[in-house]
Design an enzyme around this catalytic site. Structure first.
Site, short mmCIF file in Angstrom:
data_model
loop_
_atom_site.label_atom_id
_atom_site.label_comp_id
_atom_site.label_asym_id
_atom_site.label_seq_id
_atom_site.Cartn_x
_atom_site.Cartn_y
_atom_site.Cartn_z
N THR A 41 44.62 33.75 39.35
CA THR A 41 45.46 34.02 39.54
C THR A 41 46.52 34.19 39.50
O THR A 41 46.25 35.17 40.53
CB THR A 41 45.40 35.02 37.34
OG1 THR A 41 44.51 34.62 36.74
CG2 THR A 41 46.54 35.38 36.66
N GLU A 51 39.41 39.15 36.21
CA GLU A 51 39.30 38.58 37.95
C GLU A 51 38.42 39.69 38.20
O GLU A 51 37.26 38.79 39.31
CB GLU A 51 40.84 39.36 38.52
CG GLU A 51 42.03 38.22 38.03
CD GLU A 51 43.79 38.02 38.86
OE1 GLU A 51 44.11 37.45 39.10
OE2 GLU A 51 43.28 39.61 38.55
N LYS A 71 51.74 40.53 51.67
CA LYS A 71 50.75 41.81 50.77
C LYS A 71 50.10 42.62 51.98
O LYS A 71 49.51 43.41 51.36
CB LYS A 71 49.68 40.57 50.24
CG LYS A 71 50.30 39.69 49.04
CD LYS A 71 51.01 40.22 48.17
CE LYS A 71 52.08 39.26 47.36
NZ LYS A 71 52.70 38.71 47.56
#
Length: 228
Positions: A32, A108, A126
Site C-alpha cells: 500500500t 501489510e 525514507k
C-alpha cells in the site's frame, strides 16, 4: 499520517525495478502507498503482456488499484503462501522499517511476513541512520484509554490519528483506530516491537523488524538494491 518527500520519478523507478522480480506463476503481496502503487501498475502491464500471477492486496486501496490494472486478486486464505511481497516504508534504518502511514500496517505485516521474499521499495528520503518516526499503532477502539496509558509507561507520547475531509478518527480497513506514538530515536526497534506486541488492545504496530529481504531505493537516475 502519510509521509511526504521523494520525487515521483524516484518512487516510480523503485517500484518498477522491484516488479521485475515477479515471475510467472507467482503469488505476489501487493503493498500500500504511492511507491508500491508503481509496482502494482508495472505488474499490471506485465499481466497485459501475458504474465500469469495473482496478487494478495494489503488494503482496499491496493485491491482497487490492482483490479484497475488488470491484476487478478485473491485473499491470503485462498492461497498456500506468498512467493514475493512488494511494499513501501515510511522510514528505513539498517533494514528495519516503520510502516503504517496509510493505516494498512496490520494487513501489510501479515502478508509481508508470509512472503518467501519481501522487497521494500522507497525513495532516498525514507532512509535514515536511526528510526525516529512516530510508530503507528492500530488499536481496538474500546481499548484506546488502556493502550494510551501503557504507551506512556513505555515512554511514548501518542495521538489519535484524525481523518481528512471527514470528522473523527481514521478508521482502518479492520474497523479500528490508529494511535501515532512518538518514542524519539528508537535505538532498539526489536525490543520496542516486542513490548508493543504484549499490550492488550493493540492489533498491530508499525515496526517491521527483520522482515525485509531487499531494499530497492530509486533515484532520478537509477535504483540501488540492498540485500539483507
Amino acid at each position: 499520517m502519510k509521509t511526504t518527500g521523494g520525487s515521483t520519478e524516484a518512487k516510480r523507478r523503485a517500484g518498477e525495478h522491484a516488479a521485475t522480480a515477479v515471475e510467472d506463476g507467482m503469488v505476489v503481496g501487493l503493498g500500500t502507498g504511492s511507491t508500491a502503487a508503481h509496482a502494482i501498475r508495472a505488474i499490471g502491464a506485465a499481466v497485459d503482456d501475458g504474465l500469469d500471477v495473482v496478487g494478495v492486496p494489503t488494503s482496499f486501496q491496493s485491491r482497487q488499484l490492482a483490479i484497475e490494472e488488470g491484476v487478478p486478486v485473491v485473499d491470503l486464505d485462498e492461497v498456500g503462501g506468498v512467493d514475493l511481497a512488494i511494499d513501501g516504508a515510511d522510514q528505513i534504518a539498517d533494514g528495519q522499517l516503520i510502516k503504517g502511514g496509510g493505516a494498512a500496517h496490520a494487513r501489510e505485516k501479515i502478508v509481508d511476513a508470509a512472503a518467501d521474499r519481501f522487497l521494500v521499495v522507497a525513495d532516498p528520503s525514507k532512509q535514515v541512520e536511526s528510526l525516529d518516526h512516530a510508530v503507528p499503532v492500530e488499536v481496538l477502539p474500546a481499548a484506546r484509554p488502556v493502550v494510551e496509558r501503557r504507551l506512556r509507561e513505555l515512554g511514548g507520547e501518542s495521538s489519535l490519528r484524525t481523518a481528512e475531509r471527514k470528522d473523527g478518527p481514521v478508521v482502518t480497513d479492520n474497523g479500528n483506530v490508529v494511535l501515532d506514538c512518538e518514542f524519539g530515536t528508537i535505538d532498539a526497534p526489536g525490543t520496542l516491537a516486542e513490548r508493543l506486541a504484549t499490550i492488550p488492545g493493540i492489533v498491530e504496530h508499525g515496526l517491521f523488524v527483520d522482515l525485509a529481504d531487499e531494499v530497492h531505493v530509486g533515484t532520478a537516475e537509477d535504483v540501488t538494491v540492498e540485500r539483507l
